[in-house]
Design an enzyme around this catalytic site. Structure first.
Site, PDB file in Angstrom:
ATOM      1  N   TYR A   1       0.856  -1.103  -0.030  1.00 47.24           N
ATOM      2  CA  TYR A   1       0.010   0.199  -0.022  1.00 47.24           C
ATOM      3  C   TYR A   1       0.809   1.289  -0.004  1.00 47.24           C
ATOM      4  O   TYR A   1       0.748   2.093  -0.979  1.00 47.24           O
ATOM      5  CB  TYR A   1      -1.023  -0.048   1.095  1.00 47.24           C
ATOM      6  CG  TYR A   1      -1.611   1.282   1.455  1.00 47.24           C
ATOM      7  CD1 TYR A   1      -2.733   1.714   0.670  1.00 47.24           C
ATOM      8  CD2 TYR A   1      -1.354   2.205   2.499  1.00 47.24           C
ATOM      9  CE1 TYR A   1      -3.412   2.912   0.799  1.00 47.24           C
ATOM     10  CE2 TYR A   1      -1.913   3.289   2.439  1.00 47.24           C
ATOM     11  CZ  TYR A   1      -3.003   3.732   1.711  1.00 47.24           C
ATOM     12  OH  TYR A   1      -3.567   5.013   1.971  1.00 47.24           O
TER      13      TYR A   1
ATOM     14  N   LYS B   1       1.270   3.799  -3.159  1.00 48.16           N
ATOM     15  CA  LYS B   1       1.135   4.994  -2.898  1.00 48.16           C
ATOM     16  C   LYS B   1       2.238   6.029  -3.081  1.00 48.16           C
ATOM     17  O   LYS B   1       2.108   7.353  -3.733  1.00 48.16           O
ATOM     18  CB  LYS B   1       0.812   5.194  -1.796  1.00 48.16           C
ATOM     19  CG  LYS B   1       0.005   6.476  -0.988  1.00 48.16           C
ATOM     20  CD  LYS B   1      -0.835   6.429   0.350  1.00 48.16           C
ATOM     21  CE  LYS B   1      -1.637   7.346   0.465  1.00 48.16           C
ATOM     22  NZ  LYS B   1      -2.816   7.794  -0.421  1.00 48.16           N
TER      23      LYS B   1
END
Length: 155
Positions: free
Chosen positions: A100, A104
């Site tokens: 994640y 990101k």
């Protein structure tokens, strides 16, 4: 005599949520990651390590994903477990703790380069809130987060 001044200013605002930026501790100053930057390279340079991790090349990361998927063309099993494993492996190579925050960071790198002459602002308000005073400072009841569709105070 009154004077009305109208300011017109264009910029690109990307609003996202705050994320933990790797296993670093202490005061970490907020700064954008540029193409090629990574937490692993930053830490290696700071500690004068003899082993410098590879440059984070988003195109190369995409190729690794595509090659892995193409190599599975004959395999009828779901690619999901292997892709999760590969994503975590790549994230850790570059110093991120999970897929994640790794993806990101790469997304923000792309946004930062796409703006050309348009100023870009990336705002990451935290979505986890705690109390200031009652029942005691820092108290959080359960897993609460701010709804993303509500206005936030940004200071």
């Amino acid at each position: 005599m009154s004077m009305n001044i109208i300011l017109s200013y264009s910029f690109f605002l990307f609003r996202t949520v705050a994320y933990v930026n790797g296993p670093r501790t202490g005061l970490i100053k907020e700064r954008p990651f540029l193409f090629g930057d990574s937490i692993a390279r930053e830490e290696a340079m700071a500690t004068h390590s003899q082993e410098i991790p590879p440059i984070l090349d988003i195109g190369a990361e995409t190729k690794i994903i595509n090659d892995t998927l193409e190599g599975r063309a004959e395999n009828t099993a779901s690619p999901t477990p292997r892709m999760k494993e590969l994503g975590l492996e790549r994230a850790k190579i570059h110093g991120w703790q999970n897929v994640y925050s790794f993806t990101k960071a790469m997304g923000e790198m792309v946004i930062g380069t796409m703006s050309n002459d348009l100023p870009t602002v990336i705002v990451r308000p935290t979505v986890i809130g705690s109390t200031i005073q009652d029942p005691f400072p820092g108290w959080i009841q359960g897993l609460r987060s701010a709804p993303l569709n509500k206005p936030h105070l940004i200071s």
